[in-house]
Design an enzyme around this catalytic site. Sequence first.
Site, PDB file in Angstrom:
ATOM      1  N   SER A   1      -0.988   7.369  14.696  1.00  0.00           N
ATOM      2  CA  SER A   1      -2.299   7.481  14.072  1.00  0.00           C
ATOM      3  C   SER A   1      -2.279   6.941  12.645  1.00  0.00           C
ATOM      4  CB  SER A   1      -2.752   8.945  14.079  1.00  0.00           C
ATOM      5  OG  SER A   1      -4.003   9.085  13.453  1.00  0.00           O
TER       6      SER A   1
ATOM      7  N   ASP B   1       0.845  -1.198   0.000  1.00  0.00           N
ATOM      8  CA  ASP B   1       0.000   0.000   0.000  1.00  0.00           C
ATOM      9  C   ASP B   1       0.876   1.241   0.000  1.00  0.00           C
ATOM     10  OD1 ASP B   1      -2.245   1.604   0.058  1.00  0.00           O
ATOM     11  OD2 ASP B   1      -2.819   1.115   2.114  1.00  0.00           O
ATOM     12  N   LYS B   2       0.249   2.363  -0.211  1.00  0.00           N
ATOM     13  CA  LYS B   2       0.889   3.679  -0.210  1.00  0.00           C
ATOM     14  C   LYS B   2       0.067   4.629   0.634  1.00  0.00           C
ATOM     15  CE  LYS B   2       0.280   7.940  -2.351  1.00  0.00           C
ATOM     16  NZ  LYS B   2      -0.987   8.710  -2.439  1.00  0.00           N
ATOM     17  N   HIS B   3       0.745   5.552   1.310  1.00  0.00           N
ATOM     18  CA  HIS B   3       0.050   6.581   2.084  1.00  0.00           C
ATOM     19  C   HIS B   3       0.668   7.929   1.792  1.00  0.00           C
ATOM     20  CE1 HIS B   3      -2.134   8.506   5.364  1.00  0.00           C
ATOM     21  NE2 HIS B   3      -0.997   9.117   5.661  1.00  0.00           N
ATOM     22  N   SER B   4      -0.185   8.948   1.615  1.00  0.00           N
ATOM     23  CA  SER B   4       0.269  10.324   1.435  1.00  0.00           C
ATOM     24  C   SER B   4      -0.116  11.144   2.651  1.00  0.00           C
ATOM     25  CB  SER B   4      -0.377  10.941   0.182  1.00  0.00           C
ATOM     26  OG  SER B   4      -0.134  12.335   0.129  1.00  0.00           O
TER      27      SER B   4
ATOM     28  N   ARG C   1      -7.227  14.771  20.624  1.00  0.00           N
ATOM     29  CA  ARG C   1      -6.116  15.637  20.172  1.00  0.00           C
ATOM     30  C   ARG C   1      -6.643  16.879  19.477  1.00  0.00           C
ATOM     31  NH1 ARG C   1      -3.316  11.957  16.265  1.00  0.00           N
ATOM     32  NH2 ARG C   1      -1.982  13.741  15.872  1.00  0.00           N
TER      33      ARG C   1
ATOM     34  N   THR D   1      -9.073  10.986  -0.884  1.00  0.00           N
ATOM     35  CA  THR D   1      -9.227   9.954  -1.908  1.00  0.00           C
ATOM     36  C   THR D   1     -10.654   9.423  -1.969  1.00  0.00           C
ATOM     37  OG1 THR D   1      -6.908   9.294  -1.722  1.00  0.00           O
ATOM     38  CG2 THR D   1      -8.430   7.654  -2.593  1.00  0.00           C
TER      39      THR D   1
ATOM     40  N   LYS E   1      -3.585   2.468  11.536  1.00  0.00           N
ATOM     41  CA  LYS E   1      -4.632   2.113  10.565  1.00  0.00           C
ATOM     42  C   LYS E   1      -4.043   1.335   9.390  1.00  0.00           C
ATOM     43  CE  LYS E   1      -6.161   6.425  10.190  1.00  0.00           C
ATOM     44  NZ  LYS E   1      -5.598   7.212  11.300  1.00  0.00           N
ATOM     45  N   LYS E   2      -2.880   1.766   8.914  1.00  0.00           N
ATOM     46  CA  LYS E   2      -2.264   1.072   7.787  1.00  0.00           C
ATOM     47  C   LYS E   2      -1.856  -0.351   8.166  1.00  0.00           C
ATOM     48  CE  LYS E   2      -2.534   3.937   4.360  1.00  0.00           C
ATOM     49  NZ  LYS E   2      -3.287   3.557   3.133  1.00  0.00           N
TER      50      LYS E   2
END
Length: 434
Positions: A183, A80-83, A168, A120, A187-188
Amino acid sequence: MSDTRALLAALRRGQPIGAEPLKAFAQGLADGAVSDAQAGAFAMGVVLSKLAPEDAVALTLAMRDSGDVTTWDLPAPIIDKHSTGGVGDCVSLLLAPALAACGGFVPMVSGRGLGHTGGTLDKLEAIPGFKTALTAAEFKHTVAHNGLAIVSASPTLAPADKRLYAIRDVTSTVESLDLITASILSKKLAAGLQALVLDVKCGSGAFMKTPDTARALAQSLVSTANAAGCKTSALITNMNQPLVPSLGNALEVAEVMRALTSQASAPLKELTAALGGQLLADAGLATSPEDGSAKITAAIASGQAAEAFARMCRAQGGPVGFVENWARFLPEANIIREVKAPETGYITAYDGEALGLAVVALGGGRQVETDTIDPAVGLSDLLPLGTRVTKGTPIARIHASRESAATVAEAAVLAATTFGAAPAPQPLIFERLS
């Protein structure tokens, strides 16, 4: 140290906390045993004292394990990828199907727009019928049979993070690197990943405005994720201008569709290939990042990525034939207005955050959680930095539902644009960390 008060006392004294107390704390966040006051004290304590590296990893894993953790039995790596978020950033919609076409399985749990940045899920929901909320069984079935799915987080995914994030937000502790890292990664990692690539944005359109802050976040994410058992790399990338010349949900989906049919602007393709190449190499699906980039580029050029997107679209409720006839399905705004340059010169800078907020004000994002998004509105045909224009040259087009909103957006775009002498070119990728 078996209770939250003891944990908070250790945090106050700057002492290591340990995995078991943090696991109990995360579970208490999820089931309500930890009070709001205790959660707020913890968040403030982390901001002021920072966590030891081993405690940062332990907190991430504890928050991951506070809810359901997906397991897979598939014949290829789960990737997977996260930005970290930017404007005009639609890489996920192009990269996920390209990765699937290259042999990976991509269970992408994504988010909605946050502040000035697009989301997204909001972009995908500009496609008529596209469903981002899947059950756990539907999610696993879609990934297994189509190679990918892009979905929203379920209520049982890292519930400790959902609770702590809300705390927060109201205690001014959002900007802690340790808490941001936990955080994002909780999730990832709950999606059962074996390899992850991070796109850490830096510049006027990002949350991290300077190279130093972007590097610090990238280092925190990479070191924590690798220590947690997920092979992870990061690219620090340029967000001093939108990645594509469009901002807005349907408009960005259109950019992705053009990319899938080999018509996209170069930066989108370049960054997609760079991120995908690194991830394929880390996952053992390519011999090097360069080999991986070539595979991503070939998957897009051959139409295999478009086929993977079409499979995902059908599986998640989108219209049959969307990839072939996307312009027919995407919504269009009632009003399209050109923004014209007020002077002759070069476009030297954009305030990316201001551009993003202009799209939000048009209705393309949420100012409060209950707002309904208009998927058709936004900006298009934004000229790249370094373009020489004469007075009266169109530098962008506004897509709006009302004339009054278009007028406000026009003023915002002009205020966000700086004209002057020819600027020095900027790289798309500032740095790589692995």
